[in-house]
Write a protein that holds these residues in place. Structure first.
Motif, PDB file in Angstrom:
ATOM      1  N   LEU A  52       2.693   0.802  13.090  1.00 16.20           N
ATOM      2  CA  LEU A  52       3.069   0.543  14.476  1.00 16.20           C
ATOM      3  C   LEU A  52       3.570  -0.876  14.716  1.00 16.20           C
ATOM      4  O   LEU A  52       4.294  -1.101  15.679  1.00 16.20           O
ATOM      5  CB  LEU A  52       1.866   0.815  15.401  1.00 16.20           C
ATOM      6  N   SER A  53       3.166  -1.825  13.880  1.00 17.55           N
ATOM      7  CA  SER A  53       3.604  -3.205  14.069  1.00 17.55           C
ATOM      8  C   SER A  53       5.065  -3.343  13.658  1.00 17.55           C
ATOM      9  O   SER A  53       5.513  -2.727  12.684  1.00 17.55           O
ATOM     10  CB  SER A  53       2.753  -4.167  13.244  1.00 17.55           C
ATOM     11  N   VAL A  54       5.798  -4.171  14.367  1.00 17.37           N
ATOM     12  CA  VAL A  54       7.203  -4.397  14.030  1.00 17.37           C
ATOM     13  C   VAL A  54       7.304  -5.134  12.698  1.00 17.37           C
ATOM     14  O   VAL A  54       8.048  -4.754  11.808  1.00 17.37           O
ATOM     15  CB  VAL A  54       7.907  -5.190  15.143  1.00 17.37           C
ATOM     16  N   HIS A  55       6.521  -6.225  12.555  1.00 14.07           N
ATOM     17  CA  HIS A  55       6.490  -6.984  11.306  1.00 14.07           C
ATOM     18  C   HIS A  55       5.042  -7.253  10.929  1.00 14.07           C
ATOM     19  O   HIS A  55       4.170  -7.357  11.800  1.00 14.07           O
ATOM     20  CB  HIS A  55       7.241  -8.316  11.448  1.00 14.07           C
ATOM     21  N   ASN A  87      -0.521  -7.734   7.204  1.00 16.95           N
ATOM     22  CA  ASN A  87      -1.243  -6.719   7.953  1.00 16.95           C
ATOM     23  C   ASN A  87      -0.364  -6.058   9.014  1.00 16.95           C
ATOM     24  O   ASN A  87       0.398  -6.738   9.716  1.00 16.95           O
ATOM     25  CB  ASN A  87      -2.465  -7.356   8.636  1.00 16.95           C
ATOM     26  N   TRP A  88      -0.523  -4.731   9.124  1.00 13.16           N
ATOM     27  CA  TRP A  88       0.212  -3.948  10.112  1.00 13.16           C
ATOM     28  C   TRP A  88      -0.766  -3.059  10.881  1.00 13.16           C
ATOM     29  O   TRP A  88      -1.691  -2.494  10.310  1.00 13.16           O
ATOM     30  CB  TRP A  88       1.242  -3.036   9.452  1.00 13.16           C
ATOM     31  N   LEU A  89      -0.535  -2.897  12.157  1.00 16.69           N
ATOM     32  CA  LEU A  89      -1.264  -1.896  12.931  1.00 16.69           C
ATOM     33  C   LEU A  89      -0.773  -0.526  12.488  1.00 16.69           C
ATOM     34  O   LEU A  89       0.437  -0.304  12.324  1.00 16.69           O
ATOM     35  CB  LEU A  89      -0.982  -2.099  14.420  1.00 16.69           C
ATOM     36  N   ALA A  90      -1.694   0.411  12.256  1.00 15.19           N
ATOM     37  CA  ALA A  90      -1.304   1.682  11.650  1.00 15.19           C
ATOM     38  C   ALA A  90      -2.207   2.818  12.094  1.00 15.19           C
ATOM     39  O   ALA A  90      -3.258   2.604  12.711  1.00 15.19           O
ATOM     40  CB  ALA A  90      -1.334   1.561  10.122  1.00 15.19           C
ATOM     41  N   LEU A  91      -1.774   4.040  11.765  1.00 11.84           N
ATOM     42  CA  LEU A  91      -2.542   5.255  12.049  1.00 11.84           C
ATOM     43  C   LEU A  91      -2.756   6.031  10.757  1.00 11.84           C
ATOM     44  O   LEU A  91      -2.222   7.133  10.569  1.00 11.84           O
ATOM     45  CB  LEU A  91      -1.795   6.124  13.070  1.00 11.84           C
ATOM     46  N   PRO A  92      -3.539   5.490   9.825  1.00 12.98           N
ATOM     47  CA  PRO A  92      -3.714   6.157   8.529  1.00 12.98           C
ATOM     48  C   PRO A  92      -4.427   7.496   8.616  1.00 12.98           C
ATOM     49  O   PRO A  92      -4.367   8.299   7.683  1.00 12.98           O
ATOM     50  CB  PRO A  92      -4.531   5.143   7.718  1.00 12.98           C
TER      51      PRO A  92
END
Length: 385
Positions: A207-210, A219-224
């Motif tokens: 979800l994070s752009v970079h 690190n990235w915001l995500a939905l694993p």
């Protein structure tokens, strides 16, 4: 370091120690004094020593998009934290405007990583280059990555991140390639001739752009834990995590959200870095909320930094939610944060201790997408000697 044409009666070790505390701008001018001075400025051991000295200073690299003459370009403005807090409008007036329509991926040890792209009818190409604002040296383009959009299903999120592996001493760009049922992690290191395939895992929406670089990891915001059919409206709080890639160990892990985040915000939160810590900001009802992970990787170290009503920020909420404000910098000693609000086109200096606005300044609404990075002036070369 060679002592040929050594231009001083001072011991060489003492002169090096003195010069390691001199600003980059002055050192660049000193290069013309002699061959020895020119060699010293870009000597790897001196560059490292100077970086260690400079890292004690607090600076910010403020970036934004500027719409001018029917063109939108990225701009970058190095500044001290205090200057940005007290004179934000004048800070953005003195900036570097990029000629190419590039994107800034991140900043590390004074190096700025720029991403450029080409979009054709059947494919897209991406590449990066490195730039040192202090020395004004730019690297050549990296090898290109070619992507065919037809190989992806929405959201075909491929993400980039930039960081530094202090164990190997290399600056690296990480590429998350989310296609089909698998996600490939590829890495390009400054000076190499190709992108290396590092690992493969199950695909999931990022979800994070970079990527946000902290403590040797990106690190990235995500939905694993989410299905491939991603819609934010259906996300549950237990699905939301932070995907973390360790540059040194070449391994991935997952970080938890703050315990105080009990429900999914109405919009996707923003993950960034503030004073060397992971920072998460989001809407929560009528409030703007900011969390800080004070000890990287420790879930219990998440701390509520800011929880303020939009009315207290004088940001009007008419129909739905306002655009999420951007936190540009934080002065811990003064207990103030500087925010940028696109809805009101102004900088807001907010006193967290007294819960009041100390100052606000309007900015031209042709400037947008403000972002800030921890920054240090350095001699680090964006290319190999």
């Amino acid at each position: 370091m060679s002592s040929s044409q050594y231009p001083s009666v001072l011991p060489q070790e003492l002169l090096v120690e003195i010069l390691s505390r001199v600003p980059v701008k002055d050192l660049m001018r000193f290069r013309c004094i002699s061959t020895w001075w020119n060699h010293l400025v870009f000597d790897p051991s001196f560059v490292k020593l100077h970086l260690q000295r400079s890292s004690r200073d607090t600076h910010i690299l403020l970036t934004f998009r500027d719409y001018e003459n029917d063109e939108s370009r990225y701009c970058a403005a190095p500044c001290s934290t205090q200057n940005l807090i007290h004179n934000p409008s004048s800070t953005i007036d003195v900036c570097h405007r990029f000629n190419h329509d590039c994107t800034i991926l991140g900043v590390c040890n004074g190096l700025v990583c720029l991403q450029d792209s080409y979009r054709g009818d059947e494919f897209e190409e991406y590449w990066v280059r490195f730039w040192n604002p202090s020395t004004r040296v730019m690297s050549d383009d990296s090898p290109h990555i070619r992507i065919r959009s037809s190989h992806y299903k929405y959201p075909y999120l491929f993400m980039f991140g930039f960081g530094y592996d202090d164990w190997s001493g290399t600056y690296q760009v990480v590429f998350l390639d989310n296609k089909s049922q698998k996600m490939e992690v590829r890495v390009y290191s400054l000076g190499e001739t190709c992108w290396r395939n590092i690992l493969t895992c199950d695909a999931f929406p990022t979800l994070s752009v970079h990527g946000a670089y902290v403590c040797g990891s990106v690190n990235w915001l995500a939905l694993p834990r989410s299905s491939s059919r991603y819609r934010w409206e259906t996300v549950t709080i237990n699905e939301l995590e932070i995907f973390s890639y360790d540059l040194n160990n070449e391994r991935c892990s997952y970080l938890s959200m703050p315990d105080g985040l009990s429900e999914v915000p109405p919009d996707v939160p923003v993950l960034e870095v503030l004073k060397g810590c992971l920072c998460l900001s989001h809407h929560q009802g009528t409030h703007f909320v900011v969390w800080l992970m004070r000890e990287f990787g420790a879930a219990k170290s998440w701390t509520l930094l800011l929880n303020v009503n939009y009315e207290d920020l004088r940001i009007r909420v008419l129909h739905g939610l306002p655009t999420l404000p951007v936190i540009l910098c934080w002065s811990e000693n003064d207990n103030v944060v500087l925010l940028a609000s696109y809805d009101s086109a102004e900088f807001i200096l907010y006193n967290m201790r007294d819960n009041r606005i100390e100052h606000h300044e309007l900015f031209n609404d042709d400037k947008f997408y403000f972002f800030s990075y921890d920054y240090v002036e350095s001699l680090v070369l964006p290319r190999l000697n």
